[in-house]
Design a protein around this motif. Structure first.
Motif, PDB file in Angstrom:
ATOM      1  N   TRP A 119       0.820  -1.215   0.000  1.00  0.00           N
ATOM      2  CA  TRP A 119       0.000   0.000   0.000  1.00  0.00           C
ATOM      3  C   TRP A 119       0.856   1.267   0.000  1.00  0.00           C
ATOM      4  O   TRP A 119       0.540   2.248  -0.671  1.00  0.00           O
ATOM      5  N   TRP A 132       0.779   4.100  -2.937  1.00  0.00           N
ATOM      6  CA  TRP A 132       0.507   5.511  -2.662  1.00  0.00           C
ATOM      7  C   TRP A 132       1.649   6.408  -3.126  1.00  0.00           C
ATOM      8  O   TRP A 132       1.420   7.468  -3.707  1.00  0.00           O
ATOM      9  N   TRP A 159       1.466   6.611  -6.811  1.00  0.00           N
ATOM     10  CA  TRP A 159       0.358   7.473  -7.206  1.00  0.00           C
ATOM     11  C   TRP A 159       0.757   8.948  -7.122  1.00  0.00           C
ATOM     12  O   TRP A 159       0.498   9.727  -8.038  1.00  0.00           O
ATOM     13  N   LEU A 192       0.980  11.661 -10.078  1.00  0.00           N
ATOM     14  CA  LEU A 192       0.215  12.898  -9.992  1.00  0.00           C
ATOM     15  C   LEU A 192       1.102  14.118 -10.216  1.00  0.00           C
ATOM     16  O   LEU A 192       0.779  15.007 -11.013  1.00  0.00           O
ATOM     17  N   THR A 233      -7.530  17.633 -12.882  1.00  0.00           N
ATOM     18  CA  THR A 233      -6.593  16.786 -12.145  1.00  0.00           C
ATOM     19  C   THR A 233      -6.684  17.015 -10.641  1.00  0.00           C
ATOM     20  O   THR A 233      -6.547  16.083  -9.861  1.00  0.00           O
ATOM     21  N   LEU A 252     -10.750  16.061  -9.427  1.00  0.00           N
ATOM     22  CA  LEU A 252     -10.991  14.616  -9.531  1.00  0.00           C
ATOM     23  C   LEU A 252      -9.663  13.932  -9.838  1.00  0.00           C
ATOM     24  O   LEU A 252      -9.403  13.537 -10.972  1.00  0.00           O
ATOM     25  N   PRO A 253      -8.802  13.797  -8.833  1.00  0.00           N
ATOM     26  CA  PRO A 253      -7.424  13.384  -9.120  1.00  0.00           C
ATOM     27  C   PRO A 253      -7.286  12.046  -9.832  1.00  0.00           C
ATOM     28  O   PRO A 253      -6.562  11.951 -10.809  1.00  0.00           O
ATOM     29  N   PHE A 254      -7.961  11.017  -9.366  1.00  0.00           N
ATOM     30  CA  PHE A 254      -7.786   9.708  -9.999  1.00  0.00           C
ATOM     31  C   PHE A 254      -8.276   9.730 -11.442  1.00  0.00           C
ATOM     32  O   PHE A 254      -7.563   9.337 -12.356  1.00  0.00           O
ATOM     33  N   LEU A 255      -9.461  10.226 -11.642  1.00  0.00           N
ATOM     34  CA  LEU A 255     -10.024  10.280 -12.986  1.00  0.00           C
ATOM     35  C   LEU A 255      -9.220  11.244 -13.861  1.00  0.00           C
ATOM     36  O   LEU A 255      -8.908  10.932 -15.018  1.00  0.00           O
ATOM     37  N   VAL A 304      -6.045  12.234 -13.651  1.00  0.00           N
ATOM     38  CA  VAL A 304      -4.718  11.712 -14.019  1.00  0.00           C
ATOM     39  C   VAL A 304      -4.847  10.605 -15.053  1.00  0.00           C
ATOM     40  O   VAL A 304      -4.116  10.574 -16.044  1.00  0.00           O
ATOM     41  N   PHE A 305      -5.782   9.690 -14.857  1.00  0.00           N
ATOM     42  CA  PHE A 305      -5.912   8.593 -15.802  1.00  0.00           C
ATOM     43  C   PHE A 305      -6.382   9.070 -17.168  1.00  0.00           C
ATOM     44  O   PHE A 305      -5.900   8.590 -18.195  1.00  0.00           O
TER      45      PHE A 305
END
Length: 138
Positions: free
Chosen positions: A22, A26, A29, A33, A58, A61-64, A66-67
């Motif tokens: 984990w 992180w 990630w 980012l 970014t 909505l960081p995850f969405l 960035v992807f």
């Protein structure tokens, strides 16, 4: 309820493995980012509004964000990174050349001074000095 249940977390080695996993995820990630945010600022082809839009997407909505950014613009991230690193290397090389004394080529005055020192020591004749001097000056 009094039965003892063996869970994966009851094993210290497996618990340590999951914790490390984990932490690595992180850290990865956050590296991704920050690389995406740096790439947004570094890209000269994006307008100010496009950069603002990508940054809001970014950050909100960081995850969405960035992807989607990696899917949409990830192919050219490497080339922008290479250009940035090459520009940094060229700037460093230029700074080193300036600090170390120019382009490495000696001036005519320096060459003539060394040539006259060689003549004064008697290592070359006056005729050799004259020919070398003409070569330097032309």
């Amino acid at each position: 309820m009094n039965e003892y249940v063996n869970l994966a977390y009851d094993y210290p080695l497996l618990g340590a493995f999951w914790t490390v996993l984990w932490i690595v995820l992180w850290v990865s990630w956050f590296i991704l980012l920050f690389r995406v945010i740096a790439d947004i600022f570094r890209d000269d082809t994006l307008s100010g509004w496009a950069k603002t839009g990508w940054l809001f997407f970014t950050i909100l909505l960081p995850f969405l964000g960035v992807f989607v950014y990696v899917l949409a613009r990830g192919r050219s991230m490497g080339s922008r990174e290479r250009r940035h690193l090459q520009a940094q290397q060229e700037a460093l090389d230029h700074y080193i050349r300036e600090t170390a004394g120019g382009t490495g080529r000696k001036s005519e005055a320096d060459e003539l001074m060394k040539l006259s020192e060689i003549r004064a020591r008697g290592d070359i004749t006056d005729e050799e000095f004259r020919r070398a001097k003409e070569k330097i000056l032309h």
